[in-house]
Write an enzyme that holds these catalytic residues in place. Sequence first.
Site, PDB file in Angstrom:
ATOM      1  N   GLU A  61       0.816  -1.219   0.000  1.00  0.00           N
ATOM      2  CA  GLU A  61       0.000   0.000   0.000  1.00  0.00           C
ATOM      3  C   GLU A  61       0.848   1.267   0.000  1.00  0.00           C
ATOM      4  O   GLU A  61       0.460   2.275  -0.589  1.00  0.00           O
ATOM      5  CB  GLU A  61      -0.975   0.005   1.188  1.00  0.00           C
ATOM      6  CG  GLU A  61      -2.227  -0.835   0.979  1.00  0.00           C
ATOM      7  CD  GLU A  61      -2.018  -2.323   1.211  1.00  0.00           C
ATOM      8  OE1 GLU A  61      -0.926  -2.708   1.666  1.00  0.00           O
ATOM      9  OE2 GLU A  61      -2.946  -3.107   0.927  1.00  0.00           O
ATOM     10  N   HIS A 130     -12.202  -5.378   8.173  1.00  0.00           N
ATOM     11  CA  HIS A 130     -12.563  -5.141   6.773  1.00  0.00           C
ATOM     12  C   HIS A 130     -13.916  -4.436   6.660  1.00  0.00           C
ATOM     13  O   HIS A 130     -14.610  -4.588   5.657  1.00  0.00           O
ATOM     14  CB  HIS A 130     -12.621  -6.450   5.974  1.00  0.00           C
ATOM     15  CG  HIS A 130     -11.289  -7.069   5.704  1.00  0.00           C
ATOM     16  ND1 HIS A 130     -10.492  -7.575   6.709  1.00  0.00           N
ATOM     17  CD2 HIS A 130     -10.591  -7.253   4.559  1.00  0.00           C
ATOM     18  CE1 HIS A 130      -9.374  -8.060   6.171  1.00  0.00           C
ATOM     19  NE2 HIS A 130      -9.414  -7.863   4.875  1.00  0.00           N
TER      20      HIS A 130
END
Lengths: 326, 336
Positions: A61, A130
Amino acid sequence: MAELITYRDAVARAIAQEMRRDERVVFLGEDIAAAGGVFKTTKGLLDEFGPVRVRDTPISEEAIIGGAMGAAMTGMRPIAEIMFSDFLATCWDLVAVEIAKSRYMTAGQVEVPLVIRTANGGGLRFGAQHSQAVENWAMMIPGLKVVAPSNPADLIGLFAAAVRDDDPVMFFEQKSLYPTKGEVPDGEIVDELGKAKIVREGDDITLVALASMVPRAVDAAERLQEERGISAEVVDLRSLVPMDTQTVLRSVTKTTRLATVEENPRLCGWGAEVVSIVSDEAFWDLDAPLTRITTPHVPLPSADALEDVTLPSVDRVVETVAKVVG
Amino acid sequence: MTATATDVGDAIDQDTKLALYRQLHRLRKFEERAYRLFMDGLVKGTSHLSLGMEAIAAGFGEAQREDDLTYCTYRGHAHTLSRGVPMDGVMAELLGRANGVCGGKGGSMHLTSVEHGVMGSYAIIGAHLPIAAGAAWSAQLRGSGQVTVCFFGDGATNIGAFHEALNLASVWKLPVVFVCENNLWMEYTAIADVTAVEHPAADRAGSYGLERIVIDGNDPDAVYLEATRAIEHAREGGGPSLIEAMTYRHGGHSRADPGTYRPQEEVDEWLARDPLPMYRQRLLDAGVSESDLTAIEDEAQADVDAATEAAKNGPLPELDEAFTDVFADGGSSWRN
């Protein structure tokens, strides 16, 4: 003419619209190209634009967001995908400390025109890592713009505005909305950041909502009308930065009551800022305490019943509003 | 070490050597002045100096093309100056003046001059490596032929962003040169005490399919030659390089840190390898006259003196500037 499409398909249509228009627009992220995205939101983009402009990355990321930043500050208009918004935490330095501050620290020499799009929020039983609604993380950082659409047409129009904006824009797609459908006009759609929308008119209370909380607020408003005779106005805030406070203030001045409907956990949610502004600037027009309806201050659980009891539900909005209006 | 003074010096023409010498002295005298101004309370906050490490910034600066890009760290005075950014603007930025390169909004740790290719000085360890990779990706996409040079310290090699950036740059064959300035000490802890390999950058190069490169970062000629090679390699499409340049800071990590945590024998050994007197002797041996070298030194000192005066006499920023440049419209408004 208009077409009924899903929020999911609106994503690829929005990206394609901007990539066709501007060669400088490139797209990178994990599994976005060959696989078409883990939520199948980016299907077909690799075929149309090729592997140079639509690029699969490693699970890195910081490399994705740093790469997008470096490209943006040297003439490109990158779109970066962070698969789940929870993963923004792994590259938050790049987002909050590098991207957001570069224009300021360099007295305007550096521009970072990029869009970070990400699947945000709960409702899909993914559990605590999540499912977070993290738009308020981004909202706290000076220098970032923050957008969260509630329907397919807004998604395309606001996305186009985000790509064309010269500032970094955090674009939060609410993942439980992906299968939902909405009418989308033909042709190019370009909207404007910082414009809220009144999606249902009413007289007794203003409900300010964002993303997946917009359809819930509308459902609650219908039930309040039917079951309690309460007329609720629903404002879709659409963008947190810039924030269209004038539309909110006008609505509250008319209805004299306000409840925010927020998916984020309680502390420092965007609604706290809305409530603070209304308290400062419309206090003497109010007939009831300002109210926030949020997820309680807990991580999101996975089991259906547990997640349903934490996220603001239509029932909870109805019950809370009924008490406020009295 | 892959290169030594004797076997590389002959490959460089005299004009370049004199330019390197001039740059070494500009950087040295600038940093000495910055330290004094910090101790006098005129440079506020913090300041990280490259005293003793000047040969790396000088060597790369001389090897970079005018439109090449530089990404450096909070220890970035030298790397900014070596790209030709006017000394007045850099000194004024340290003093928080309106005539600073960032109008006083950046300070010592955030020197930037986009028009000179200095794309920023980054103060979070390792953060700028992926950003530099992104700038190199952009150059590749645009076909501009620009090469990005990214400087960082030894401490950055144990942070995730270093590894993410190296991998991406290698997989995408990006035109970027990563330069690790290994001065043996992170902040107050020796890099060797907390790292699994002897050479924290070079010994990891193989993990990313790159050559293991260690150079003498105190030898301006060795730096210049390796910089030239790596930059041309990148420009020709050969992909990234990772270079570990061994060096030593004469002072502490930052501010007024005297660096007393370092063993005196180590400090003495490296002071004896100070690039300035060493390079002076090399140029004398090559036939450059003492008076020519002294003239270069005097000119560098005069430049620093003039920059100091320009900075001290520079106007303070208008207070309204605190509220500009947050967004592209020039302001800081987040609501209507």
